[in-house]
Design a protein around this motif. Structure first.
Motif, PDB file in Angstrom:
ATOM      1  N   ALA A 130      13.192  -5.737   6.985  1.00  0.00           N
ATOM      2  CA  ALA A 130      12.219  -5.356   8.010  1.00  0.00           C
ATOM      3  C   ALA A 130      11.490  -4.064   7.654  1.00  0.00           C
ATOM      4  CB  ALA A 130      12.915  -5.201   9.366  1.00  0.00           C
ATOM      5  N   CYS A 131      12.188  -3.121   7.037  1.00  0.00           N
ATOM      6  CA  CYS A 131      11.580  -1.829   6.707  1.00  0.00           C
ATOM      7  C   CYS A 131      11.047  -1.758   5.279  1.00  0.00           C
ATOM      8  CB  CYS A 131      12.593  -0.704   6.936  1.00  0.00           C
ATOM      9  SG  CYS A 131      13.010  -0.475   8.670  1.00  0.00           S
ATOM     10  N   VAL A 132      11.601  -2.577   4.400  1.00  0.00           N
ATOM     11  CA  VAL A 132      11.151  -2.619   3.006  1.00  0.00           C
ATOM     12  C   VAL A 132      10.942  -4.094   2.626  1.00  0.00           C
ATOM     13  CG1 VAL A 132      11.618  -1.885   0.639  1.00  0.00           C
ATOM     14  CG2 VAL A 132      12.535  -0.557   2.536  1.00  0.00           C
ATOM     15  N   PRO A 133       9.825  -4.678   3.105  1.00  0.00           N
ATOM     16  CA  PRO A 133       9.617  -6.108   2.873  1.00  0.00           C
ATOM     17  C   PRO A 133       9.193  -6.470   1.455  1.00  0.00           C
ATOM     18  CG  PRO A 133       7.797  -5.202   4.134  1.00  0.00           C
ATOM     19  CD  PRO A 133       8.816  -4.107   3.993  1.00  0.00           C
ATOM     20  N   ASP A 134       8.638  -5.525   0.713  1.00  0.00           N
ATOM     21  CA  ASP A 134       8.159  -5.817  -0.645  1.00  0.00           C
ATOM     22  C   ASP A 134       8.608  -4.749  -1.623  1.00  0.00           C
ATOM     23  OD1 ASP A 134       6.625  -8.175  -0.068  1.00  0.00           O
ATOM     24  OD2 ASP A 134       5.044  -6.898   0.765  1.00  0.00           O
ATOM     25  N   LEU A 135       9.166  -5.207  -2.735  1.00  0.00           N
ATOM     26  CA  LEU A 135       9.544  -4.312  -3.835  1.00  0.00           C
ATOM     27  C   LEU A 135       8.678  -4.643  -5.039  1.00  0.00           C
ATOM     28  CD1 LEU A 135      13.438  -4.514  -3.693  1.00  0.00           C
ATOM     29  CD2 LEU A 135      12.026  -2.569  -3.054  1.00  0.00           C
ATOM     30  N   HIS A 136       8.089  -3.629  -5.624  1.00  0.00           N
ATOM     31  CA  HIS A 136       7.281  -3.775  -6.831  1.00  0.00           C
ATOM     32  C   HIS A 136       7.824  -2.778  -7.859  1.00  0.00           C
ATOM     33  CE1 HIS A 136       4.298  -6.242  -4.688  1.00  0.00           C
ATOM     34  NE2 HIS A 136       4.603  -5.462  -3.657  1.00  0.00           N
ATOM     35  N   LEU A 137       9.094  -2.963  -8.224  1.00  0.00           N
ATOM     36  CA  LEU A 137       9.767  -1.984  -9.077  1.00  0.00           C
ATOM     37  C   LEU A 137       9.099  -1.841 -10.435  1.00  0.00           C
ATOM     38  CD1 LEU A 137      13.514  -2.647  -8.204  1.00  0.00           C
ATOM     39  CD2 LEU A 137      11.958  -0.930  -7.287  1.00  0.00           C
ATOM     40  N   SER A 138       8.609  -2.937 -11.002  1.00  0.00           N
ATOM     41  CA  SER A 138       7.971  -2.824 -12.314  1.00  0.00           C
ATOM     42  C   SER A 138       6.687  -2.003 -12.240  1.00  0.00           C
ATOM     43  CB  SER A 138       7.687  -4.209 -12.897  1.00  0.00           C
ATOM     44  OG  SER A 138       6.814  -4.930 -12.051  1.00  0.00           O
ATOM     45  N   ASP A 139       6.085  -1.941 -11.053  1.00  0.00           N
ATOM     46  CA  ASP A 139       4.881  -1.126 -10.855  1.00  0.00           C
ATOM     47  C   ASP A 139       5.200   0.236 -10.259  1.00  0.00           C
ATOM     48  OD1 ASP A 139       3.230  -3.178 -11.833  1.00  0.00           O
ATOM     49  OD2 ASP A 139       3.164  -4.124  -9.849  1.00  0.00           O
ATOM     50  N   GLY A 140       6.481   0.471  -9.924  1.00  0.00           N
ATOM     51  CA  GLY A 140       6.904   1.784  -9.461  1.00  0.00           C
ATOM     52  C   GLY A 140       6.684   2.076  -7.991  1.00  0.00           C
ATOM     53  N   TRP A 141       6.648   1.040  -7.131  1.00  0.00           N
ATOM     54  CA  TRP A 141       6.452   1.308  -5.714  1.00  0.00           C
ATOM     55  C   TRP A 141       7.114   0.243  -4.854  1.00  0.00           C
ATOM     56  CZ3 TRP A 141       3.433  -1.730  -2.324  1.00  0.00           C
ATOM     57  CH2 TRP A 141       2.674  -2.729  -2.919  1.00  0.00           C
ATOM     58  N   LEU A 142       7.292   0.599  -3.573  1.00  0.00           N
ATOM     59  CA  LEU A 142       7.802  -0.339  -2.583  1.00  0.00           C
ATOM     60  C   LEU A 142       7.020  -0.149  -1.297  1.00  0.00           C
ATOM     61  CD1 LEU A 142       9.658   1.491  -0.438  1.00  0.00           C
ATOM     62  CD2 LEU A 142      11.285   1.349  -2.287  1.00  0.00           C
ATOM     63  N   LEU A 143       6.949  -1.209  -0.503  1.00  0.00           N
ATOM     64  CA  LEU A 143       6.272  -1.142   0.781  1.00  0.00           C
ATOM     65  C   LEU A 143       7.259  -0.627   1.816  1.00  0.00           C
ATOM     66  CD1 LEU A 143       3.797  -1.699   2.537  1.00  0.00           C
ATOM     67  CD2 LEU A 143       4.618  -4.052   2.802  1.00  0.00           C
ATOM     68  N   ALA A 144       6.895   0.447   2.497  1.00  0.00           N
ATOM     69  CA  ALA A 144       7.767   1.078   3.481  1.00  0.00           C
ATOM     70  C   ALA A 144       7.150   0.959   4.864  1.00  0.00           C
ATOM     71  CB  ALA A 144       7.981   2.548   3.128  1.00  0.00           C
ATOM     72  N   LEU A 145       7.854   0.269   5.761  1.00  0.00           N
ATOM     73  CA  LEU A 145       7.425   0.141   7.145  1.00  0.00           C
ATOM     74  C   LEU A 145       8.381   0.944   8.006  1.00  0.00           C
ATOM     75  CD1 LEU A 145       6.739  -3.700   7.268  1.00  0.00           C
ATOM     76  CD2 LEU A 145       5.113  -1.861   6.792  1.00  0.00           C
ATOM     77  N   ARG A 146       7.892   2.066   8.495  1.00  0.00           N
ATOM     78  CA  ARG A 146       8.752   2.914   9.318  1.00  0.00           C
ATOM     79  C   ARG A 146       9.060   2.212  10.628  1.00  0.00           C
ATOM     80  NH1 ARG A 146       6.702   9.114   8.948  1.00  0.00           N
ATOM     81  NH2 ARG A 146       8.561   9.658   7.807  1.00  0.00           N
ATOM     82  N   PRO A 147      10.328   2.240  11.044  1.00  0.00           N
ATOM     83  CA  PRO A 147      10.657   1.631  12.335  1.00  0.00           C
ATOM     84  C   PRO A 147      10.037   2.437  13.473  1.00  0.00           C
ATOM     85  CG  PRO A 147      12.595   2.672  11.366  1.00  0.00           C
ATOM     86  CD  PRO A 147      11.481   2.795  10.371  1.00  0.00           C
ATOM     87  N   ASP A 148       9.865   1.774  14.614  1.00  0.00           N
ATOM     88  CA  ASP A 148       9.350   2.481  15.782  1.00  0.00           C
ATOM     89  C   ASP A 148      10.303   3.612  16.125  1.00  0.00           C
ATOM     90  OD1 ASP A 148       7.179   0.789  16.023  1.00  0.00           O
ATOM     91  OD2 ASP A 148       8.269  -0.616  17.321  1.00  0.00           O
ATOM     92  N   GLU A 149       9.729   4.748  16.491  1.00  0.00           N
ATOM     93  CA  GLU A 149      10.548   5.887  16.900  1.00  0.00           C
ATOM     94  C   GLU A 149      11.243   5.557  18.211  1.00  0.00           C
ATOM     95  OE1 GLU A 149      11.091   8.818  15.276  1.00  0.00           O
ATOM     96  OE2 GLU A 149       9.905   8.085  13.601  1.00  0.00           O
ATOM     97  N   VAL A 150      12.472   5.953  18.316  1.00  0.00           N
ATOM     98  CA  VAL A 150      13.203   5.756  19.550  1.00  0.00           C
ATOM     99  C   VAL A 150      13.237   7.095  20.261  1.00  0.00           C
ATOM    100  CG1 VAL A 150      15.408   5.121  20.575  1.00  0.00           C
ATOM    101  CG2 VAL A 150      14.589   3.952  18.515  1.00  0.00           C
ATOM    102  N   GLY A 151      12.683   7.125  21.438  1.00  0.00           N
ATOM    103  CA  GLY A 151      12.652   8.371  22.201  1.00  0.00           C
ATOM    104  C   GLY A 151      13.255   8.156  23.566  1.00  0.00           C
ATOM    105  N   GLU A 152      12.814   8.933  24.486  1.00  0.00           N
ATOM    106  CA  GLU A 152      13.323   8.768  25.843  1.00  0.00           C
ATOM    107  C   GLU A 152      12.837   7.433  26.400  1.00  0.00           C
ATOM    108  OE1 GLU A 152      12.984  12.001  28.534  1.00  0.00           O
ATOM    109  OE2 GLU A 152      13.068  13.461  26.904  1.00  0.00           O
ATOM    110  N   ARG A 153      13.660   6.869  27.222  1.00  0.00           N
ATOM    111  CA  ARG A 153      13.371   5.573  27.798  1.00  0.00           C
ATOM    112  C   ARG A 153      12.272   5.691  28.852  1.00  0.00           C
ATOM    113  NH1 ARG A 153      17.817   1.776  30.625  1.00  0.00           N
ATOM    114  NH2 ARG A 153      16.307   1.094  32.154  1.00  0.00           N
ATOM    115  N   GLU A 154      11.363   4.737  28.817  1.00  0.00           N
ATOM    116  CA  GLU A 154      10.290   4.701  29.818  1.00  0.00           C
ATOM    117  C   GLU A 154      10.898   4.367  31.177  1.00  0.00           C
ATOM    118  OE1 GLU A 154       6.916   5.174  29.448  1.00  0.00           O
ATOM    119  OE2 GLU A 154       7.289   5.786  27.382  1.00  0.00           O
ATOM    120  N   PRO A 155      10.366   4.955  32.251  1.00  0.00           N
ATOM    121  CA  PRO A 155      10.873   4.594  33.590  1.00  0.00           C
ATOM    122  C   PRO A 155      10.595   3.123  33.878  1.00  0.00           C
ATOM    123  CG  PRO A 155       9.145   6.258  33.728  1.00  0.00           C
ATOM    124  CD  PRO A 155       9.336   5.952  32.296  1.00  0.00           C
TER     125      PRO A 155
END
Length: 174
Positions: free
Chosen positions: A148-173
């Motif tokens: 979910a957070c790293v759906p694609d690896l392109h190691l031969s090209d030296g990069w990966l796709l990084a999807l930051r998870p939603d921040e968890v903060g205080e709960r909405e009322p």
């Protein structure tokens, strides 16, 4: 000259018996593989131990090493981390890789913006986490190493796709 990439393969658990044998906790699938990698190194790449003979235990090996003659010498090495250069490992199969191969890879967002570089792969007990050194500087941050957070690896090209998870903060009322 750059230091070769090192992979942590175990640590000295201490002496075993009274004749100078060393107990090593292995982090490898096959503990006896430690005997095939050649000299084991310290984190800085300097020589640590040369395993001369070994037998398996439930979590590693017990055996003789060239650098130790007594139980006291073995005990003095307790907790010494043991590494092997990455190039001593067999090549990974297609669609497989070693976690050490992630270190130094760029983490990019879906727009191709470089968020940072993978500094380390940590495991605090739940699952692997990528420690990312931000491209803009500042403190490192952690990204779960999941599809979910790293759906694609392109190691031969030296990069990966990084999807930051939603921040968890205080709960909405409600």
């Amino acid at each position: 000259m750059t230091q070769p990439k090192l992979i942590l393969v175990g640590h000295v658990a201490g002496g075993f018996g009274v004749k100078g044998e060393v107990k090593i906790t292995a982090y490898t699938a096959d503990p006896l593989a430690l005997t095939a990698y050649g000299p084991l190194l310290r984190a800085d790449g300097s020589h640590a131990l040369t395993v001369l003979s070994a037998r398996p235990t439930k979590d590693g090996i017990v055996g003789r090493v060239k650098e130790v003659a007594t139980k006291e010498e073995a005990d003095a090495l307790r907790n010494l981390k043991l590494h092997v250069p990455r190039d001593r490992f067999p090549e990974a199969d297609e669609d497989e890789f070693y976690l050490a191969d992630l270190i130094g890879v760029e983490a990019r967002d879906p727009d191709g913006v470089v968020l940072g570089t993978v500094k380390a792969v940590q495991n605090f007990g739940a699952d692997d986490m990528l420690e990312i050194a931000p491209a803009a500087g500042g403190p490192t941050w952690f990204l779960p190493f999941t599809r979910a957070c790293v759906p694609d690896l392109h190691l031969s090209d030296g990069w990966l796709l990084a999807l930051r998870p939603d921040e968890v903060g205080e709960r909405e009322p409600d």
